[in-house]
Enzyme design. Structure first.
Site, mmCIF file in Angstrom:
data_model
loop_
_atom_site.group_PDB
_atom_site.id
_atom_site.type_symbol
_atom_site.label_atom_id
_atom_site.label_comp_id
_atom_site.label_asym_id
_atom_site.label_seq_id
_atom_site.Cartn_x
_atom_site.Cartn_y
_atom_site.Cartn_z
ATOM 1 N N GLN A 45 0.824 -1.213 0.000
ATOM 2 C CA GLN A 45 0.000 0.000 0.000
ATOM 3 C C GLN A 45 0.857 1.262 0.000
ATOM 4 O O GLN A 45 2.059 1.206 0.250
ATOM 5 C CB GLN A 45 -0.919 -0.011 1.228
ATOM 6 N N TYR A 75 -10.299 6.168 19.330
ATOM 7 C CA TYR A 75 -10.518 4.862 18.691
ATOM 8 C C TYR A 75 -9.716 3.765 19.388
ATOM 9 O O TYR A 75 -10.258 2.721 19.746
ATOM 10 C CB TYR A 75 -10.117 4.980 17.219
ATOM 11 N N ASP A 101 0.313 0.423 13.766
ATOM 12 C CA ASP A 101 0.777 1.705 14.306
ATOM 13 C C ASP A 101 1.067 1.617 15.807
ATOM 14 O O ASP A 101 1.696 2.497 16.376
ATOM 15 C CB ASP A 101 -0.249 2.811 14.014
ATOM 16 N N GLY A 153 -2.296 -12.003 8.785
ATOM 17 C CA GLY A 153 -3.075 -12.182 10.017
ATOM 18 C C GLY A 153 -3.964 -13.413 9.968
ATOM 19 O O GLY A 153 -4.153 -14.101 10.974
ATOM 20 N N ASP A 171 -7.729 -4.714 14.434
ATOM 21 C CA ASP A 171 -7.655 -3.281 14.132
ATOM 22 C C ASP A 171 -7.284 -3.134 12.663
ATOM 23 O O ASP A 171 -6.133 -2.916 12.303
ATOM 24 C CB ASP A 171 -6.600 -2.621 15.037
ATOM 25 N N SER A 172 -8.293 -3.253 11.825
ATOM 26 C CA SER A 172 -8.028 -3.274 10.382
ATOM 27 C C SER A 172 -8.320 -1.914 9.759
ATOM 28 O O SER A 172 -9.005 -1.075 10.353
ATOM 29 C CB SER A 172 -8.913 -4.318 9.718
ATOM 30 N N SER A 173 -7.833 -1.741 8.549
ATOM 31 C CA SER A 173 -8.283 -0.598 7.761
ATOM 32 C C SER A 173 -9.628 -0.979 7.129
ATOM 33 O O SER A 173 -10.233 -1.988 7.503
ATOM 34 C CB SER A 173 -7.225 -0.185 6.735
ATOM 35 N N ASP A 174 -10.102 -0.205 6.184
ATOM 36 C CA ASP A 174 -11.451 -0.439 5.637
ATOM 37 C C ASP A 174 -11.479 -1.651 4.701
ATOM 38 O O ASP A 174 -10.447 -2.059 4.176
ATOM 39 C CB ASP A 174 -11.913 0.818 4.894
ATOM 40 N N TYR A 241 -12.382 10.256 11.330
ATOM 41 C CA TYR A 241 -12.862 9.103 10.562
ATOM 42 C C TYR A 241 -14.139 9.528 9.847
ATOM 43 O O TYR A 241 -14.876 10.398 10.352
ATOM 44 C CB TYR A 241 -13.126 7.892 11.473
HETATM 45 N N1 SPD Z 1 -11.615 4.635 7.868
HETATM 46 C C1 SPD Z 1 -10.419 4.243 8.578
HETATM 47 C C2 SPD Z 1 -10.601 3.145 9.555
HETATM 48 C C3 SPD Z 1 -9.285 2.766 10.158
HETATM 49 C C4 SPD Z 1 -9.365 1.844 11.308
HETATM 50 N N2 SPD Z 1 -8.078 1.391 11.748
HETATM 51 C C5 SPD Z 1 -7.167 2.419 12.074
HETATM 52 C C6 SPD Z 1 -5.897 1.952 12.671
HETATM 53 C C7 SPD Z 1 -5.581 2.692 13.922
HETATM 54 N N3 SPD Z 1 -4.830 1.914 14.823
#
Ligand code: SPD
Length: 321
Positions: A45, A75, A101, A153, A171-174, A241
């Site tokens: 990415q 968050y 992170d 994972g 703790d994922s991204s979208d 967000y």
């Molecule tokens: N739209 C973004 C959602 C991101 C969620 N994960 C963020 C990682 C922070 N530790």
């Protein structure tokens, strides 16, 4: 000083970054930045770090904001403490999937009972960048209980010993790109296997303002996978967000004998805070809690009517009841 974006150039204009995605068509949060501090393509990415005027240092993956210095705790604290505090006994073994992170790790370090804290992050660049640009968020990596695994994972969870973890935080991204599979049933079946009976899996579960269909499908799938246990949706507010709100799906695995615990006759109810995170961690500069407390824990599960109605079929406990 790097001022020319090398990726997602359409999102940078006149010193403003705008967060655009097919997941929130027709809208985009804009934040003003002074500098692009870092930008590189990892194997998976585009990774960028911006110095922004209103939100401090900001991590952006594939053009989407992951965390900002100013509001990340809203968050990270909630996705970590909602599941951990809901456990009936103090946690000893916890896994984070994603979360490179380190923000969720920092929060998990607040539990002295934890002996093993594993993290499975697919992209080595994310922890590296976080240690360099977000030292306060990345403190957890230096906790001796933490093992960082750079790996897939899903494979890590599938290879785990059955019932090994008290809790797993995803703790994922979208759900576009590398993280899409983390919203699918095979992964949830693996999570269900890896968590102990009465343990909790907590996953990033998007916004009721934008993704009610995704959340509905996710909740329905979780109800099938965690049959006999419980499925609940909670949320936090966070300005950077999309739509200012993001949720977490909390799935508790059925206990062998329901009613064996002092406070429940049915599956574990995660709306009840039972453990407490420490404000200070010996030897680690985690700072005090800034968002989570027991009152907010209970409140996080109360949903606005439109969301409660849409999710009623799949959630175990009526939201707000
Ligand atoms: N739209 C973004 C959602 C991101 C969620 N994960 C963020 C990682 C922070 N530790």
């Amino acid at each position: 000083m790097t001022q020319t974006p090398i990726a997602h150039a359409d999102q940078y204009k006149d010193g403003w970054f705008t967060e655009l995605s097919a997941l929130w068509p027709g809208q985009g949060l804009s934040i003003q930045y002074d500098e692009i501090l870092f930008q590189e393509r990892s194997k998976l990415q585009d990774v960028a770090v911006l110095s922004t005027k209103a939100f401090g240092t900001t991590l952006v993956l594939d053009g989407v904001i992951q965390c900002t210095e100013r509001d990340e705790f809203a968050y990270q604290e909630m996705i970590a403490h909602l599941p951990l505090c809901a456990l009936e006994t103090p946690p000893t073994r916890v896994l984070v999937v994603g979360g490179g992170d380190g923000g969720v790790l920092r929060e998990l370090c607040r539990y002295p009972s934890i002996k093993e804290l594993h993290i499975a992050e697919i992209d080595a660049m994310v922890p590296e960048v976080s240690k360099r640009f977000f030292p306060k968020m990345a403190v957890g990596f230096s906790d001796p209980r933490v093992t960082l695994n750079i790996c897939d994972g899903i494979k890590f969870v599938s290879d785990a010993e059955e019932g090994y973890y008290d809790a797993i935080v995803v703790d994922s991204s979208d759900p576009v790109g590398p993280a899409e599979v983390l919203f699918e049933e095979p992964f949830f079946r693996a999570l269900h296997r890896a968590v102990r009976p009465g343990g909790i899996v907590c996953t990033q579960a998007e916004s009721v303002w934008l993704h009610l269909d995704i959340i509905k499908a996710l909740a329905g799938m979780c109800a099938r996978v965690f049959e006999g246990g419980s499925v609940s949706y909670a949320y936090t507010t966070i300005p950077t967000y999309p739509s200012g709100q993001i949720g977490m799906m909390l799935c508790a695995k059925a206990r062998p004998v329901q009613g064996a615990s002092a406070d429940a006759d049915g599956p574990l109810d995660p709306r009840v805070p039972r453990q407490a995170p420490a404000d200070a961690v010996a030897g680690l500069d985690a700072g005090p809690l800034r968002y989570y407390d027991a009152a907010l824990h209970r409140a996080a599960f109360a949903l606005p009517r439109f969301a409660a109605e849409a999710l009623a079929e799949s959630l175990t406990f009526a939201p707000g009841a």
